[in-house]
Design an enzyme around this catalytic site. Structure first.
Site, PDB file in Angstrom:
ATOM      1  NE  ARG A  60       7.098   2.749  -1.201  1.00 40.90           N
ATOM      2  CZ  ARG A  60       5.955   2.586  -1.329  1.00 40.90           C
ATOM      3  NH1 ARG A  60       5.290   1.365  -2.207  1.00 40.90           N
ATOM      4  NH2 ARG A  60       4.851   3.189  -0.406  1.00 40.90           N
ATOM      5  CD  GLU A  97      -8.850   8.721   6.713  1.00 41.44           C
ATOM      6  OE1 GLU A  97      -9.443   9.655   6.433  1.00 41.44           O
ATOM      7  OE2 GLU A  97      -7.935   8.292   5.718  1.00 41.44           O
TER       8      GLU A  97
HETATM    9  P1  AMP Z   1       2.585   6.537   7.846  1.00 42.47           P
HETATM   10  O1  AMP Z   1       2.633   5.348   8.836  1.00 42.47           O
HETATM   11  O2  AMP Z   1       1.221   7.184   7.399  1.00 42.47           O
HETATM   12  O3  AMP Z   1       3.748   7.581   8.280  1.00 42.47           O
HETATM   13  O4  AMP Z   1       2.985   5.847   6.283  1.00 42.47           O
HETATM   14  C1  AMP Z   1       4.158   5.484   6.123  1.00 42.47           C
HETATM   15  C2  AMP Z   1       4.070   4.185   5.034  1.00 42.47           C
HETATM   16  O5  AMP Z   1       3.319   4.416   4.280  1.00 42.47           O
HETATM   17  C3  AMP Z   1       5.357   4.192   4.420  1.00 42.47           C
HETATM   18  O6  AMP Z   1       6.017   2.993   4.544  1.00 42.47           O
HETATM   19  C4  AMP Z   1       5.161   4.934   3.044  1.00 42.47           C
HETATM   20  O7  AMP Z   1       6.046   3.871   2.170  1.00 42.47           O
HETATM   21  C5  AMP Z   1       3.744   4.655   2.748  1.00 42.47           C
HETATM   22  N1  AMP Z   1       3.128   5.932   2.241  1.00 42.47           N
HETATM   23  C6  AMP Z   1       2.261   6.919   3.215  1.00 42.47           C
HETATM   24  N2  AMP Z   1       1.986   7.744   2.344  1.00 42.47           N
HETATM   25  C7  AMP Z   1       2.828   7.503   0.971  1.00 42.47           C
HETATM   26  C8  AMP Z   1       2.621   8.429  -0.083  1.00 42.47           C
HETATM   27  N3  AMP Z   1       2.040   9.705  -0.371  1.00 42.47           N
HETATM   28  N4  AMP Z   1       3.578   7.962  -1.241  1.00 42.47           N
HETATM   29  C9  AMP Z   1       4.248   6.729  -0.985  1.00 42.47           C
HETATM   30  N5  AMP Z   1       4.145   6.049   0.088  1.00 42.47           N
HETATM   31  C10 AMP Z   1       3.403   6.585   1.058  1.00 42.47           C
END
Ligand code: AMP
Length: 174
Positions: A60, A97
């Site tokens: 995205r 996780e």
């Molecule tokens: P993180 O590495 O945990 O910061 O996750 C970031 C990636 O996961 C991004 O590319 C987001 O598109 C996706 N992501 C994580 N949590 C969500 C959520 N609650 N809703 C939509 N996309 C998420």
């Protein structure tokens, strides 16, 4: 536009797994004036930061990154999931996780003269953006900041990002 673009992000509980509230941006993308407003807001947030290249995270991040790069008249670098890039690439693996994940970027995507902003839709735990920052460091380009549409502040993802690098979040949550 009468509708606030923030109202066009749908919360989808328990997707893709129980306990996760997925932030669905598809209604926002489907609304032309709202999508344009978001890209304009990113451009205002970044200001005159002398950025030469946007580094967008699959998938995205590509949508916002492509529209914003076009708007700013600068280039776009794609950070992809493993095995998708056809030429020599740098890799960074980060902890989830359960298990690990990896992001990759073409080894010649940036130069040391580039000043870049990393862009994605959501900053959650910060693992993906932090690994992307390490890819930029491997190449030796200058990291000028991060840009996110949303930040799930309760997960404190920003703590994982390099200290002192500006983080531009259009819609901080929680
Ligand atoms: P993180 O590495 O945990 O910061 O996750 C970031 C990636 O996961 C991004 O590319 C987001 O598109 C996706 N992501 C994580 N949590 C969500 C959520 N609650 N809703 C939509 N996309 C998420």
């Amino acid at each position: 536009m009468t509708t606030d673009w923030k109202q066009l992000i749908a919360d989808v509980p328990d997707f893709p797994k129980p306990g996760i509230v997925f932030k669905d941006i598809t209604p926002l993308l489907a609304n032309g004036p709202a999508f344009r407003k978001v890209i304009d807001a990113f451009a205002v947030a970044l200001g005159d930061s002398g950025v030469t290249q946007l580094v967008a995270i699959e998938s995205r991040g590509f949508i916002f990154g492509a529209a914003l790069a076009h708007h700013l008249g600068i280039g776009l670098t794609l950070v992809r999931k493993p095995g998708k890039l056809p030429r020599a690439a740098f890799s960074e693996t980060y902890a989830l996780e359960y298990g690990t994940d990896t992001v990759e970027m073409h080894a010649d995507a940036l130069t040391v003269a580039d000043r870049v902003i990393i862009i994605d839709d959501v900053l959650a735990t910060g693992g993906t953006a932090a690994a992307t920052a390490r890819l930029v460091e491997q190449i030796g380009a200058q990291l000028a900041g991060f840009a996110f549409l949303m930040e799930l502040s309760f997960l404190d993802g920003r703590a994982k990002l390099p200290a002192g690098v500006p983080i531009h979040t259009l819609y901080p949550l929680g």
